[in-house]
Write a protein that holds these residues in place. Structure first.
Motif, PDB file in Angstrom:
ATOM      1  N   LYS A  73       0.845  -1.182   0.000  1.00 52.85           N
ATOM      2  CA  LYS A  73       0.000   0.000   0.000  1.00 52.85           C
ATOM      3  C   LYS A  73       0.887   1.241   0.000  1.00 52.85           C
TER       4      LYS A  73
ATOM      5  N   CYS B  35      -0.705  -1.049  -6.674  1.00 52.63           N
ATOM      6  CA  CYS B  35      -1.898  -1.042  -7.511  1.00 52.63           C
ATOM      7  C   CYS B  35      -2.716   0.178  -7.103  1.00 52.63           C
ATOM      8  N   GLY B  36      -3.345   0.796  -8.058  1.00 54.82           N
ATOM      9  CA  GLY B  36      -4.154   1.965  -7.698  1.00 54.82           C
ATOM     10  C   GLY B  36      -4.789   2.577  -8.913  1.00 54.82           C
ATOM     11  N   TRP B  37      -5.255   3.812  -8.726  1.00 50.26           N
ATOM     12  CA  TRP B  37      -5.954   4.520  -9.797  1.00 50.26           C
ATOM     13  C   TRP B  37      -5.164   5.782 -10.168  1.00 50.26           C
TER      14      TRP B  37
ATOM     15  N   ASP C 189      -4.007   4.910  -4.186  1.00 52.25           N
ATOM     16  CA  ASP C 189      -4.678   3.624  -3.943  1.00 52.25           C
ATOM     17  C   ASP C 189      -5.669   3.689  -2.785  1.00 52.25           C
ATOM     18  N   GLY C 190      -5.960   4.903  -2.306  1.00 53.40           N
ATOM     19  CA  GLY C 190      -6.963   5.052  -1.253  1.00 53.40           C
ATOM     20  C   GLY C 190      -6.444   4.773   0.142  1.00 53.40           C
ATOM     21  N   SER C 191      -5.230   4.213   0.257  1.00 55.49           N
ATOM     22  CA  SER C 191      -4.722   3.882   1.590  1.00 55.49           C
ATOM     23  C   SER C 191      -4.352   5.129   2.377  1.00 55.49           C
TER      24      SER C 191
END
Lengths: 452, 452
Positions: free
Chosen positions: B5, B22-24, B41-43
């Motif tokens: 993350k 991994c992410g956007w 990745d929102g983390s």
């Protein structure tokens, strides 16, 4: 003086010249010089013995102190010379807070579970139900700990839903108007129901935040009066972005092991009660859940095992049939004698959102089967390919316009993701050996039953 | 390789020769030799910069990678020579997981909260809403930690209730039959509603286990379209046996301080976003909540203060009147400039279960008033004297037979106890400076609004 909880006193030990405890009297016993009160405050299974003599202020109130009475005691915590306890309190002052008349239903004797359900407001004062609700609490706290340590975000998915086709069962209708009023006059100007699963909204949050979990109440309006079904129960639903079916099973296995290890460690006294009085096999089950590697078996292979089993089943098995509890339990209890993940179920018996495998016959679904309970967890890798998802929805006659937002998540930055649902009450039944779901919920809701 | 993350990578630092993220994609920028991807990745709030050159396997997929795309990157984590970030990833392999067409609604620009509510399924991918839901998660986890450390038991009180007079507001009806069917045919053979409070069942568990808390959804069917009301929201309700009003305020004050300190410590980046862009006074409010001693003021004295205030109020005040939000905010924001407990409210404006004081005119109620929000917490010492409770119920025309179990708890071992309710979304608005409750709930439910 600040009250001490009995749990802390027993842990810290003596001597302590001045302590204050408050609790409820379990028994009173008089000898020539002393009275002995066994007092429990709910903080732990164990009670503490209080010794009162005629010089103690408040001694006279003893006459009105019976089983069930609420009292407070100031005194000295000392080593006990008597049998059955290591510590006791020599009281310096006794106060009766609330008496308990002779018709108190929880007199010191064995009560049936059926009777105790009729006094669900009082049953947590018994050893057994106090233990259950302490374990329920600790399990909840351990679950939050597990996910927090792993960087999962706790989310809250809606309870009232406008969708009537989440597909997991019969739903309760939620309304503010009488049945004859037009739906436009209802609170949401639409038919609404109680959720049967938070999965679809949870996916939206996983596809933003990564790893999430929701833990909340869910509902089934199924009119089935069994020992395993309640109309209202709690469900834990983790959802992980960038996670395939194998990673999904890893999280599920880690979770169960973490919870069981935590409960064995932190609720040892309460667990011992169930191991001694409710289920003699409990410790073996729990240590297997904690220590064994869980079997991972394709559904197809499970069908072969069941077909060649010597056991006679009520329901026949064949590829394409949904397994019954008898089959699930046979696999976990008799064949493997440990927890079993079945995976790659036939597409035809699973919901639209599960990822279709390359064989086009199965989906990337998994169930965790455990002894005594059967299915504890059900999950899948989700279908992230928009075209496949849409054709599955068409096959199943689901209205795309109801799911526009769900489909959107496959249109914009769709990524592999997986998740599962765990029935919290089934986990508690597994942890305690309790066989009726009504006994692991403080105030259970079942057909026709809404007291309290 | 297991994905890392971004939050962990930024915390652990470099160099790391092999990482997988991994992410956007938030933005893509091309220079002569390299492409720069900002990936989230929102983390955590921060994104990480990924550098891709023409030799990178997957380089060709760059053409299809736009804002919103889901990707995975293997590469080396190194110190960044560029401005604006300390670390970056030199990619060794780039994989496009899911593209994002041009009509992706979250292009890099400012979007209004109103617009983002219409795409609630996508808004957690923005900085602001990602931050909100991370704070919502951490607040939940800190609450469980607070109570676990203090030996409180987490309980789950029923959502569907057979009582239609919990007294805290309009209720949603729950049913499985059409409105013309007799009630005997309904699921519970009785009219049932969604709970407005778990307090009464929580009292039963406090009177068994000692200290408990419930944390779950509650409902109000009030047709009010304000920025502070939702039909479905979460409520935290601790309940403590052997606890008086003063002890009740102690727990509430400790809780708020613990939560605020925890959020400031553990969500520093996300809080900074709100302090910088949403509410310039946020840090001052939060440090006051964490560090100041809260005022404890009898309601009677508050009325005097309000009467002699120079401020012109819309609603008049007099002893016996319920305070309006303008009064509550004046006390906390202007007069004391810090949180204020008001206590000992007039009996006439409070529910039957609050303990009557010796003056027979007031009850042992308390509200915690905080800047910007007004009432954050409402609680009381409960009436433990059965005769007083019953005469209060008679005064208020409440049917005793509906509350037989509640009265039972005063018949058998009744003891002093107290508790309060905290509106979880109000706490989140306090922690973030967000002014509309719709923006701290992932999928809010308000009149006429049930999308997603």
């Amino acid at each position: 003086m600040k009250r001490s909880k009995i749990e802390s006193l027993l842990k810290e030990g003596c001597p302590k010249p001045e302590v204050l405890i408050c609790g409820w009297v379990r028994t009173k016993r008089d000898s020539k010089e002393f009275s002995f009160l066994e007092v429990n405050d709910g903080s732990c299974l164990k009670s503490i013995q209080v010794i009162v003599d005629a010089d103690t202020p408040g001694y006279k109130s003893l006459a009105n102190i019976a089983t069930g009475a609420g009292i407070s005691v100031e005194g000295e915590l000392v080593a006990s010379p008597g049998k059955g306890q290591s510590l006791e309190i020599r009281s310096k002052e006794l106060t009766l807070l609330g008496g308990s008349p002779e018709n108190y239903p929880l007199q010191k004797k064995r009560h049936s579970d059926e009777f105790l359900r009729t006094i669900a407001h009082l049953r947590p004062r018994t050893n057994k139900y106090g233990a259950i609700f302490r374990i329920r609490s600790k399990t909840t706290q351990i679950i939050h700990r597990f996910f927090e340590e792993r960087g999962f975000f706790c989310i809250h998915t809606p309870i009232i839903t406008g969708s009537d086709c989440e597909g997991a069962g019969e739903m309760f209708r939620v309304t503010t108007v009488s049945g004859t009023a037009p739906v436009e006059e209802d609170f949401f100007s639409k038919e609404t129901n109680l959720t049967v699963s938070g999965q679809l909204p949870a996916e939206m949050l996983a596809l933003s935040l990564g790893d999430v979990y929701s833990f909340g109440p869910t509902f089934r309006a199924e009119n089935s009066n069994t020992s395993r079904h309640a109309a209202e129960f709690w469900m834990l639903e983790p959802e992980m972005a960038f996670c395939d079916l194998s990673g999904n099973m890893d999280v599920a296995e880690d979770l169960i092991k973490f919870v069981v290890a935590g409960i064995l460690d932190e609720c040892a006294d309460d667990i011992a009660l169930f191991a001694n009085f409710v289920d003699k096999t409990l410790m073996a089950t729990l240590t297997s859940l904690r220590d064994d590697n869980y079997v991972r078996l394709p559904y197809r292979d499970a069908i072969d095992i069941l077909k060649s089993a010597k056991k006679k089943f009520e329901y026949p098995v064949a590829f394409g049939s949904d397994l019954q509890s008898e089959h699930e339990r046979y696999l976990a209890e008799e064949h493997f004698k440990k927890p079993v993940f079945l995976f790659n179920y036939p597409k035809a018996i699973k919901p639209f959102y599960m990822r279709v495998n390359d064989d086009n016959e199965t989906v990337a679904a998994m169930d965790l089967l455990v002894p005594r309970i059967g299915e504890l967890i059900g999950g899948s890798q989700r279908e992230e390919r928009m075209d496949v998802l849409q054709s599955r929805m068409k096959e199943m006659d689901l209205p795309e316009e109801e799911y526009w937002w769900y489909i959107d998540s496959r249109k914009f930055g769709s990524v592999p993701h997986s998740g599962f649902g765990l029935g919290f009450e089934r986990l508690l039944m597994l942890l305690t050996g309790i066989s009726n779901i009504r006994d692991v919920i403080a105030f259970p809701r079942t057909p026709g039953s809404i007291d309290f």
